[in-house]
Scaffold this motif. Sequence first.
Motif, PDB file in Angstrom:
ATOM      1  N   THR A 141       0.830  -1.212   0.000  1.00 39.71           N
ATOM      2  CA  THR A 141       0.000   0.000   0.000  1.00 39.71           C
ATOM      3  C   THR A 141       0.864   1.260   0.000  1.00 39.71           C
ATOM      4  OG1 THR A 141      -0.158  -0.008   2.422  1.00 39.71           O
ATOM      5  CG2 THR A 141      -1.864  -1.167   1.214  1.00 39.71           C
ATOM      6  N   LEU A 142       1.977   1.234   0.743  1.00 47.21           N
ATOM      7  CA  LEU A 142       2.881   2.380   0.725  1.00 47.21           C
ATOM      8  C   LEU A 142       3.509   2.556  -0.654  1.00 47.21           C
ATOM      9  CD1 LEU A 142       4.680   1.993   4.185  1.00 47.21           C
ATOM     10  CD2 LEU A 142       2.917   3.653   3.558  1.00 47.21           C
ATOM     11  N   GLY A 143       3.780   1.425  -1.313  1.00 49.09           N
ATOM     12  CA  GLY A 143       4.316   1.481  -2.675  1.00 49.09           C
ATOM     13  C   GLY A 143       3.316   2.084  -3.644  1.00 49.09           C
ATOM     14  N   VAL A 293      -5.472   6.430   3.997  1.00 44.67           N
ATOM     15  CA  VAL A 293      -6.437   5.600   4.707  1.00 44.67           C
ATOM     16  C   VAL A 293      -6.059   4.127   4.597  1.00 44.67           C
ATOM     17  CG1 VAL A 293      -8.834   4.802   4.716  1.00 44.67           C
ATOM     18  CG2 VAL A 293      -8.333   7.236   4.471  1.00 44.67           C
ATOM     19  N   LEU A 294      -5.667   3.695   3.414  1.00 38.72           N
ATOM     20  CA  LEU A 294      -5.302   2.291   3.209  1.00 38.72           C
ATOM     21  C   LEU A 294      -4.084   1.901   4.035  1.00 38.72           C
ATOM     22  CD1 LEU A 294      -6.151  -0.204   1.596  1.00 38.72           C
ATOM     23  CD2 LEU A 294      -4.657   0.556  -0.251  1.00 38.72           C
ATOM     24  N   ALA A 295      -3.066   2.772   4.048  1.00 41.74           N
ATOM     25  CA  ALA A 295      -1.862   2.480   4.829  1.00 41.74           C
ATOM     26  C   ALA A 295      -2.167   2.462   6.325  1.00 41.74           C
ATOM     27  CB  ALA A 295      -0.776   3.511   4.514  1.00 41.74           C
ATOM     28  N   ALA A 296      -2.943   3.443   6.805  1.00 47.04           N
ATOM     29  CA  ALA A 296      -3.265   3.513   8.234  1.00 47.04           C
ATOM     30  C   ALA A 296      -4.072   2.297   8.685  1.00 47.04           C
ATOM     31  CB  ALA A 296      -4.038   4.788   8.532  1.00 47.04           C
ATOM     32  N   SER A 297      -5.025   1.873   7.877  1.00 42.51           N
ATOM     33  CA  SER A 297      -5.843   0.717   8.260  1.00 42.51           C
ATOM     34  C   SER A 297      -5.034  -0.578   8.220  1.00 42.51           C
ATOM     35  CB  SER A 297      -7.065   0.608   7.341  1.00 42.51           C
ATOM     36  OG  SER A 297      -6.677   0.466   5.991  1.00 42.51           O
ATOM     37  N   THR A 298      -4.045  -0.647   7.337  1.00 42.32           N
ATOM     38  CA  THR A 298      -3.173  -1.827   7.311  1.00 42.32           C
ATOM     39  C   THR A 298      -2.332  -1.891   8.582  1.00 42.32           C
ATOM     40  OG1 THR A 298      -3.079  -1.663   4.895  1.00 42.32           O
ATOM     41  CG2 THR A 298      -1.467  -3.089   5.957  1.00 42.32           C
ATOM     42  N   VAL A 299      -1.896  -0.726   9.074  1.00 42.18           N
ATOM     43  CA  VAL A 299      -1.173  -0.681  10.349  1.00 42.18           C
ATOM     44  C   VAL A 299      -2.071  -1.184  11.482  1.00 42.18           C
ATOM     45  CG1 VAL A 299      -0.090   0.844  12.037  1.00 42.18           C
ATOM     46  CG2 VAL A 299       0.375   1.162   9.599  1.00 42.18           C
ATOM     47  N   VAL A 300      -3.346  -0.806  11.447  1.00 42.33           N
ATOM     48  CA  VAL A 300      -4.303  -1.301  12.441  1.00 42.33           C
ATOM     49  C   VAL A 300      -4.369  -2.820  12.399  1.00 42.33           C
ATOM     50  CG1 VAL A 300      -6.753  -1.382  13.054  1.00 42.33           C
ATOM     51  CG2 VAL A 300      -5.686   0.800  12.457  1.00 42.33           C
ATOM     52  N   SER A 301      -4.373  -3.375  11.201  1.00 36.51           N
ATOM     53  CA  SER A 301      -4.425  -4.835  11.048  1.00 36.51           C
ATOM     54  C   SER A 301      -3.188  -5.497  11.644  1.00 36.51           C
ATOM     55  CB  SER A 301      -4.561  -5.190   9.566  1.00 36.51           C
ATOM     56  OG  SER A 301      -4.717  -6.582   9.388  1.00 36.51           O
ATOM     57  N   ILE A 302      -2.022  -4.878  11.436  1.00 35.67           N
ATOM     58  CA  ILE A 302      -0.781  -5.433  11.985  1.00 35.67           C
ATOM     59  C   ILE A 302      -0.859  -5.506  13.508  1.00 35.67           C
ATOM     60  CG2 ILE A 302       1.697  -4.971  12.310  1.00 35.67           C
ATOM     61  CD1 ILE A 302       1.714  -3.788   9.486  1.00 35.67           C
ATOM     62  N   VAL A 358     -12.437   1.674   2.137  1.00 36.48           N
ATOM     63  CA  VAL A 358     -11.003   1.404   1.980  1.00 36.48           C
ATOM     64  C   VAL A 358     -10.375   1.021   3.315  1.00 36.48           C
ATOM     65  CG1 VAL A 358      -8.784   2.451   1.384  1.00 36.48           C
ATOM     66  CG2 VAL A 358     -10.777   2.835  -0.076  1.00 36.48           C
ATOM     67  N   ALA A 359     -10.806   1.683   4.398  1.00 28.04           N
ATOM     68  CA  ALA A 359     -10.283   1.349   5.726  1.00 28.04           C
ATOM     69  C   ALA A 359     -10.623  -0.093   6.089  1.00 28.04           C
ATOM     70  CB  ALA A 359     -10.851   2.296   6.774  1.00 28.04           C
ATOM     71  N   ALA A 360     -11.875  -0.497   5.844  1.00 23.41           N
ATOM     72  CA  ALA A 360     -12.280  -1.875   6.147  1.00 23.41           C
ATOM     73  C   ALA A 360     -11.500  -2.871   5.302  1.00 23.41           C
ATOM     74  CB  ALA A 360     -13.784  -2.034   5.915  1.00 23.41           C
ATOM     75  N   PHE A 361     -11.305  -2.557   4.025  1.00 17.00           N
ATOM     76  CA  PHE A 361     -10.513  -3.424   3.151  1.00 17.00           C
ATOM     77  C   PHE A 361      -9.077  -3.523   3.656  1.00 17.00           C
ATOM     78  CE2 PHE A 361      -7.663  -4.051  -0.476  1.00 17.00           C
ATOM     79  CZ  PHE A 361      -8.216  -5.169  -1.081  1.00 17.00           C
ATOM     80  N   GLY A 362      -8.528  -2.393   4.114  1.00 13.33           N
ATOM     81  CA  GLY A 362      -7.132  -2.354   4.541  1.00 13.33           C
ATOM     82  C   GLY A 362      -6.844  -3.184   5.774  1.00 13.33           C
ATOM     83  N   TRP A 363      -7.848  -3.371   6.674  1.00 11.13           N
ATOM     84  CA  TRP A 363      -7.569  -4.189   7.848  1.00 11.13           C
ATOM     85  C   TRP A 363      -8.099  -5.618   7.704  1.00 11.13           C
ATOM     86  CZ3 TRP A 363     -11.511  -0.460   9.930  1.00 11.13           C
ATOM     87  CH2 TRP A 363     -12.748  -1.039  10.163  1.00 11.13           C
ATOM     88  N   SER A 364      -8.782  -5.905   6.608  1.00 12.05           N
ATOM     89  CA  SER A 364      -9.383  -7.234   6.498  1.00 12.05           C
ATOM     90  C   SER A 364      -8.948  -7.964   5.229  1.00 12.05           C
ATOM     91  CB  SER A 364     -10.909  -7.125   6.575  1.00 12.05           C
ATOM     92  OG  SER A 364     -11.433  -6.322   5.529  1.00 12.05           O
TER      93      SER A 364
END
Length: 474
Positions: A141-143, A293-302, A358-364
């Motif tokens: 996502t950062l890429g 939003v995508l990067a932040a939600s992926t961090v939440v998932s981590i 996008v946030a939901a997609f990023g953590w799931s």
Amino acid sequence: MLGIAGGVTSMDPFLKKFFPAVYNRKQHETFQDSAYCKYNNQGLVVFTSSLYVAGLVATMVASTVTSKYGRKASIVIGGICFLVGSAFNAGAMNLIMLISGRVVVGVGIGFGNQAVPLYLSELAHPETRGGLNIMFQLFTTLGIFAANMVNYRAQKIKSWGWRLSSTLGMAAAPALLMTIGGIFLPETPNSLIERGHLEKGRAVLEKIRGTKHVEAEYSDMVIASESAKAHTHPFRNILERRNRPQLVMAICMPMFQILTGINSILFYAPVLFGSLGFGANASLYSSVVIGAVLAASTVVSIGTVDRLGRRILLLSGGIQMIICQFVVGIILALKFGEDKVLSKGFSALLVAAICLFVAAFGWSWGPLAWTVPSEIFPLDTRSAGQAITVSVNLLFTFATAQAFLSLLCIFRYGIFIFFSCWLCIMTTFVYFFLPETKGVPIDEMILQWRNHWFWKQIVPGIDEGPQNERLTEL
């Protein structure tokens, strides 16, 4: 699919050189038609989707390379392919050369996506495996975010900026890092043991665990390796009844990830930002907001995947995405059409819905569609299982690339309702058929299927043998 390729395909000099029909349509059609149909061109679709066809074929070859020569070998080969492909694309003089470079990059994707998730899963401790594996998605996502920023700056160079685009020339920079980094990375202990290097495998295991007391984990790896050697045809073995639940997950998880409708959301976001009054900067603001939003939600998932588990994130994310897709589809149906223009109030509401989606997609489904398949296969079918996961992902991405622009042009707002129905299906699937895998060692994952209410009726019971004696003890 459309996030990266969409950057260069929105540049007028690129379209004028390779896709003049799209360029002419873009210049002369009305806003309403352009919002849905201006990029609907078969040549442009071939450019976009050729990458995924090449990746699909390459991942089958990568499975054998990963198994016989190690995870590092596939990572390095993938990096080299990215370098060669980016050189072809940056120097393209005609459409054939452009698509050829795209194909070579696709081969790199096949090798990289086949090896990297396996590499991370095998190196990680069971208690942190989910979070470490999701780092793969985080940096993806950062890429994407960095790529969109490069594309935004490149489009200001009117004549040749497209050659510098992250989709084409600038792809060489991360490719070089991937190639050099792959050379110096340690091989995974599972791969070393699988290829007969027992002492090296134990040494690497002690190093990454930070202790010499690794007897139990090392013993599991050796037993799994011995069991794998008794099965010399991984793609045939994966069809056996004992591997049925893993095979279903390897097919369904990547398929469902594409059918969340993330591509429809990413494609339509710049139109909504444009209607909010950002004008020529709509694409930039869309990229910044959605990427953040995508990067932040992926961090939440981590931070939560190894505490809450995979199922909770997939179920909560699925429900949130269903609601958001319905909101977007209904508002577009009622407030946006050939004789209607979205007001700023409704545009703001849609942007909020898109960000929540996008946030939901990023953590799931974004990260976990890769994490779950990479951690559930036994050693004898692990490379084959990952190959199937990558192939299915690329197959459905290819199908989406082929059909999405036409479907968007035909169905318009109905495309969002279509994907929301798929989200209902996949959320139900997770609730009933996916067991929790957090904290379970990879080589003991078979126990999850044998204890599941549905899969225990399909997976054979425990037979005699060293590995199964160990499982009985556990």
